[in-house]
Design a protein around this motif. Structure first.
Motif, PDB file in Angstrom:
ATOM      1  N   CYS A 242     -21.375  -3.355  -5.014  1.00  0.00           N
ATOM      2  CA  CYS A 242     -22.841  -3.278  -5.080  1.00  0.00           C
ATOM      3  C   CYS A 242     -23.424  -2.602  -3.852  1.00  0.00           C
ATOM      4  N   ARG A 243     -22.764  -2.732  -2.730  1.00  0.00           N
ATOM      5  CA  ARG A 243     -23.253  -2.086  -1.505  1.00  0.00           C
ATOM      6  C   ARG A 243     -23.333  -0.567  -1.673  1.00  0.00           C
ATOM      7  N   GLU A 244     -22.401  -0.007  -2.425  1.00  0.00           N
ATOM      8  CA  GLU A 244     -22.409   1.440  -2.616  1.00  0.00           C
ATOM      9  C   GLU A 244     -23.177   1.851  -3.871  1.00  0.00           C
ATOM     10  N   SER A 245     -23.040   1.078  -4.944  1.00  0.00           N
ATOM     11  CA  SER A 245     -23.604   1.533  -6.211  1.00  0.00           C
ATOM     12  C   SER A 245     -25.112   1.316  -6.324  1.00  0.00           C
ATOM     13  N   ILE A 246     -25.700   0.408  -5.533  1.00  0.00           N
ATOM     14  CA  ILE A 246     -27.148   0.217  -5.594  1.00  0.00           C
ATOM     15  C   ILE A 246     -27.865   1.497  -5.189  1.00  0.00           C
ATOM     16  N   LEU A 247     -27.389   2.146  -4.150  1.00  0.00           N
ATOM     17  CA  LEU A 247     -28.012   3.390  -3.701  1.00  0.00           C
ATOM     18  C   LEU A 247     -27.816   4.492  -4.726  1.00  0.00           C
ATOM     19  N   ASP A 248     -26.629   4.550  -5.296  1.00  0.00           N
ATOM     20  CA  ASP A 248     -26.311   5.572  -6.291  1.00  0.00           C
ATOM     21  C   ASP A 248     -27.228   5.449  -7.498  1.00  0.00           C
ATOM     22  N   GLY A 249     -27.383   4.230  -8.006  1.00  0.00           N
ATOM     23  CA  GLY A 249     -28.220   4.023  -9.182  1.00  0.00           C
ATOM     24  C   GLY A 249     -29.674   4.366  -8.941  1.00  0.00           C
ATOM     25  N   LEU A 250     -30.212   3.975  -7.783  1.00  0.00           N
ATOM     26  CA  LEU A 250     -31.615   4.269  -7.470  1.00  0.00           C
ATOM     27  C   LEU A 250     -31.848   5.756  -7.242  1.00  0.00           C
ATOM     28  N   LYS A 251     -30.924   6.405  -6.569  1.00  0.00           N
ATOM     29  CA  LYS A 251     -31.080   7.838  -6.289  1.00  0.00           C
ATOM     30  C   LYS A 251     -31.028   8.660  -7.579  1.00  0.00           C
TER      31      LYS A 251
ATOM     32  N   ASN B 220     -26.426  -0.514 -11.828  1.00  0.00           N
ATOM     33  CA  ASN B 220     -25.386   0.415 -11.388  1.00  0.00           C
ATOM     34  C   ASN B 220     -24.559   0.950 -12.543  1.00  0.00           C
ATOM     35  N   LEU B 221     -24.174   0.099 -13.480  1.00  0.00           N
ATOM     36  CA  LEU B 221     -23.339   0.569 -14.584  1.00  0.00           C
ATOM     37  C   LEU B 221     -24.156   1.211 -15.697  1.00  0.00           C
TER      38      LEU B 221
ATOM     39  N   CYS C 271     -26.950   3.145 -14.953  1.00  0.00           N
ATOM     40  CA  CYS C 271     -27.584   4.355 -14.441  1.00  0.00           C
ATOM     41  C   CYS C 271     -26.689   5.192 -13.529  1.00  0.00           C
ATOM     42  N   SER C 272     -25.525   4.707 -13.186  1.00  0.00           N
ATOM     43  CA  SER C 272     -24.659   5.483 -12.293  1.00  0.00           C
ATOM     44  C   SER C 272     -23.218   5.077 -12.565  1.00  0.00           C
ATOM     45  N   THR C 273     -22.398   5.156 -11.560  1.00  0.00           N
ATOM     46  CA  THR C 273     -21.018   4.696 -11.677  1.00  0.00           C
ATOM     47  C   THR C 273     -20.727   3.756 -10.509  1.00  0.00           C
ATOM     48  N   VAL C 274     -19.556   3.149 -10.530  1.00  0.00           N
ATOM     49  CA  VAL C 274     -19.195   2.191  -9.484  1.00  0.00           C
ATOM     50  C   VAL C 274     -17.879   2.610  -8.852  1.00  0.00           C
ATOM     51  N   PRO C 275     -17.614   2.166  -7.614  1.00  0.00           N
ATOM     52  CA  PRO C 275     -16.413   2.610  -6.896  1.00  0.00           C
ATOM     53  C   PRO C 275     -15.119   2.147  -7.574  1.00  0.00           C
ATOM     54  N   THR C 276     -14.283   3.097  -7.897  1.00  0.00           N
ATOM     55  CA  THR C 276     -13.032   2.814  -8.604  1.00  0.00           C
ATOM     56  C   THR C 276     -12.127   1.887  -7.806  1.00  0.00           C
ATOM     57  N   PHE C 277     -12.025   2.124  -6.511  1.00  0.00           N
ATOM     58  CA  PHE C 277     -11.100   1.379  -5.661  1.00  0.00           C
ATOM     59  C   PHE C 277     -11.345  -0.121  -5.740  1.00  0.00           C
ATOM     60  N   VAL C 278     -12.600  -0.519  -5.636  1.00  0.00           N
ATOM     61  CA  VAL C 278     -12.929  -1.936  -5.651  1.00  0.00           C
ATOM     62  C   VAL C 278     -12.657  -2.537  -7.023  1.00  0.00           C
ATOM     63  N   LEU C 279     -12.961  -1.787  -8.073  1.00  0.00           N
ATOM     64  CA  LEU C 279     -12.723  -2.291  -9.419  1.00  0.00           C
ATOM     65  C   LEU C 279     -11.242  -2.514  -9.693  1.00  0.00           C
ATOM     66  N   SER C 280     -10.390  -1.788  -9.001  1.00  0.00           N
ATOM     67  CA  SER C 280      -8.963  -1.981  -9.174  1.00  0.00           C
ATOM     68  C   SER C 280      -8.561  -3.404  -8.812  1.00  0.00           C
ATOM     69  N   ILE C 281      -9.169  -3.937  -7.762  1.00  0.00           N
ATOM     70  CA  ILE C 281      -8.850  -5.299  -7.332  1.00  0.00           C
ATOM     71  C   ILE C 281      -9.295  -6.306  -8.389  1.00  0.00           C
ATOM     72  N   THR C 282     -10.521  -6.138  -8.894  1.00  0.00           N
ATOM     73  CA  THR C 282     -11.025  -7.041  -9.925  1.00  0.00           C
ATOM     74  C   THR C 282     -10.200  -6.946 -11.198  1.00  0.00           C
ATOM     75  N   ALA C 283      -9.889  -5.726 -11.621  1.00  0.00           N
ATOM     76  CA  ALA C 283      -9.130  -5.541 -12.857  1.00  0.00           C
ATOM     77  C   ALA C 283      -7.742  -6.158 -12.744  1.00  0.00           C
ATOM     78  N   THR C 284      -7.121  -6.051 -11.575  1.00  0.00           N
ATOM     79  CA  THR C 284      -5.816  -6.673 -11.368  1.00  0.00           C
ATOM     80  C   THR C 284      -5.927  -8.191 -11.466  1.00  0.00           C
ATOM     81  N   THR C 285      -6.983  -8.742 -10.910  1.00  0.00           N
ATOM     82  CA  THR C 285      -7.206 -10.184 -11.000  1.00  0.00           C
ATOM     83  C   THR C 285      -7.392 -10.616 -12.449  1.00  0.00           C
ATOM     84  N   GLN C 286      -8.132  -9.823 -13.226  1.00  0.00           N
ATOM     85  CA  GLN C 286      -8.314 -10.139 -14.642  1.00  0.00           C
ATOM     86  C   GLN C 286      -6.975 -10.129 -15.385  1.00  0.00           C
ATOM     87  N   ALA C 287      -6.171  -9.104 -15.120  1.00  0.00           N
ATOM     88  CA  ALA C 287      -4.866  -9.000 -15.774  1.00  0.00           C
ATOM     89  C   ALA C 287      -3.984 -10.192 -15.406  1.00  0.00           C
TER      90      ALA C 287
END
Length: 488
Positions: free
Chosen positions: A263-272, A414-415, A417-433
């Motif tokens: 969210c720290r990165e994607s909030i700016l992306d979505g607003l911009k 963010n999702l 209106c923009s995109t989200v950082p892939t790297f961070v999602l990798s950690i969450t997706a691994t946890t889900q798996a």
């Protein structure tokens, strides 16, 4: 006599140079191309979609006869012909999802999910596609739908459909489409899900209400969002949760990484992308100072915005104060704010009365999962006028001429209106798996009909996660975490 055309005045060294020059569009052609790309970018935020999306086709995907190259029609997407572009985006995402790819490589020989029939409801993006294909590689059968009507990347959905994953989603679904897609995902003759992977709780709610036999026979539910977790706890408290559920949202690998840094990165992306707003000097109020709120505040403060927060939890409020933010009541500051952002997971955080008192030109948006944090329903009234500015951007106009800029109709900014950082999602997706693997393989009696956090000791599986962190971060970092007993 008029001067010769400009093209005739240009001297070329040879015929090849002249031919190369003529490949490029004229001034009019360039303008036309620019308009075309600009219009396409409002339909989808991927470069691929700019050249592949048939935005003129208003036919609902539900009314189309679709089939992939193998003849399968068990899916419903915007345009399956976009599959090639979606595949490229998935391949880009794989490059920065080292944890998930490492899990796939290490465990695909053992097939820990063989026999698992997973029905999933998440944002359908390139990153989610990597998760879905990892689950398939680990032996699972998957059927998938979207948890948000605006967040689906059409070309990625097409790529999944082309590979044989039944996916039912497209960007810009109606509410009726949304529930239809969930039902098509669950209701498949001769196929019954035994695992649920949810984001927001809508799929779990639908299965519980419409297909109670499927709900009772499921081996487990994995939920990612705070909204969905709240709904699970409500079921549990009422004695209606008849399967074990894993709360991924509050796992350390989700909350301390995804919620904060994503969210720290994607909030700016979505607003911009939606408003082109300049943050310096803007008065911003962030409602909620959990991990999502902390990420948003950190980014906005760094850009020069004047940020204050609202928070009902005294510890989080104290954290906000210690981090240098003014803790306020929304009613006291609503008239002065240039941007209002909600990220609480609660309902009616911003009410109609507060929206009536908001200043002209204020940007209102939501970073929480649920679209009920802002009372958008109350804005759909006869005295107010809605004016679509661009994709996911509306002016809501009051009788006196005041305009409020509402983003994504109050849905996840963010999702949507923009995109989200892939790297961070990798950690969450691994946890889900890992949560799916744990619930599916757990011996009978280990988990009761309740909501659990992912166990910190999971034998081979959790040992593997430590190894993934060695891939994601420097080895020294992983060793430090182990010494601090984070994984014990």
């Amino acid at each position: 006599m008029p001067p010769p055309p400009l093209l005739l005045q240009i001297q070329f060294a040879n015929a090849e140079d002249k031919q190369e020059f003529q490949k490029y569009p004229t001034k009019v052609g360039r303008r036309s191309l620019s308009r075309s790309i600009s219009q396409s970018s409002t339909d989808s935020y991927s470069s691929a979609a700019s050249y592949s999306d048939s935005s003129d086709d208003e036919t609902s995907p539900r009314d189309k006869a679709q089939a992939n190259s193998k003849g399968s029609s068990d899916f419903c997407v915007k345009n399956v012909k976009q599959a090639e572009f979606g595949r490229r985006e998935i391949e880009i995402a794989e490059q920065d999802m080292s944890a998930l790819i490492s899990l796939r490589k290490r465990a695909q020989a053992e097939k820990p999910l063989a026999g698992a029939k997973i029905v999933g409801c998440t944002h359908i993006t390139a990153q989610t596609a990597v998760l879905i294909e990892t689950l398939v590689a680990l032996g699972a059968q998957c059927r998938w739908t979207a948890c948000n009507i605006y967040s689906t990347q059409n070309e990625v959905a097409a790529a999944l459909a082309e590979t044989g994953v039944p996916v039912f989603a497209w960007k810009g679904e109606s509410e009726d489409d949304f529930w239809w897609c969930i039902d098509r995902c669950v209701n498949k003759e001769g196929w019954q899900a035994n695992m649920i992977l949810d984001d927001g709780g809508d799929l779990t709610h639908w299965v519980y209400k419409k297909y109670p036999s499927v709900f009772k026979k499921a081996q487990g539910i994995v939920e990612e969002s705070v909204t969905g977790v709240h709904r699970l706890y409500q079921l549990s408290k009422a004695g209606k949760l008849c399967v074990p559920a894993m709360n991924v949202n509050d796992s350390v690998t989700k909350q301390k990484f995804d919620n904060l840094y994503c969210c720290r990165e994607s909030i700016l992306d979505g607003l911009k992308r939606t408003t082109d707003v300049m943050f310096g000097g803007k008065q911003v109020v962030v409602c909620g100072y959990g991990e999502v709120g902390k990420g948003c505040c950190s980014a906005l403060k760094a850009m020069g915005a004047i940020v204050c927060i609202t928070e009902i939890d005294p510890i989080c409020a104290l954290q906000g104060c210690m981090d240098g933010f003014r803790v306020v009541k929304l009613n006291e500051v609503i008239r002065q704010m240039d941007i209002v952002i909600t990220c609480t997971g609660n309902k009616n955080v911003v009410t109609r009365d507060q929206l009536d008192r908001i200043k002209n030109g204020c940007i209102v948006c939501n970073m929480g999962h649920s679209n009920t944090e802002i009372d958008v329903a109350s804005l759909r009234s006869p005295e107010l006028t809605w004016e679509r500015v661009r994709s996911q951007v509306d002016h809501v106009i009051w009788p006196d001429g005041k305009r409020v800029i509402l983003l994504a109709e109050g849905r996840l900014l963010n999702l949507s209106c923009s995109t989200v950082p892939t790297f961070v999602l990798s950690i969450t997706a691994t946890t889900q798996a890992l949560a799916l693997i744990e619930l599916f393989n757990a011996p009978e009696g280990r988990y009761k009909q309740d909501v659990y956090l992912l166990p910190k000791k999971m034998g081979k599986t959790w040992y593997s996660l430590i190894k993934y962190f060695e891939v994601i971060f420097p080895v020294a970092t992983a060793m430090t975490l182990m010494r601090l007993s984070v994984f014990e």
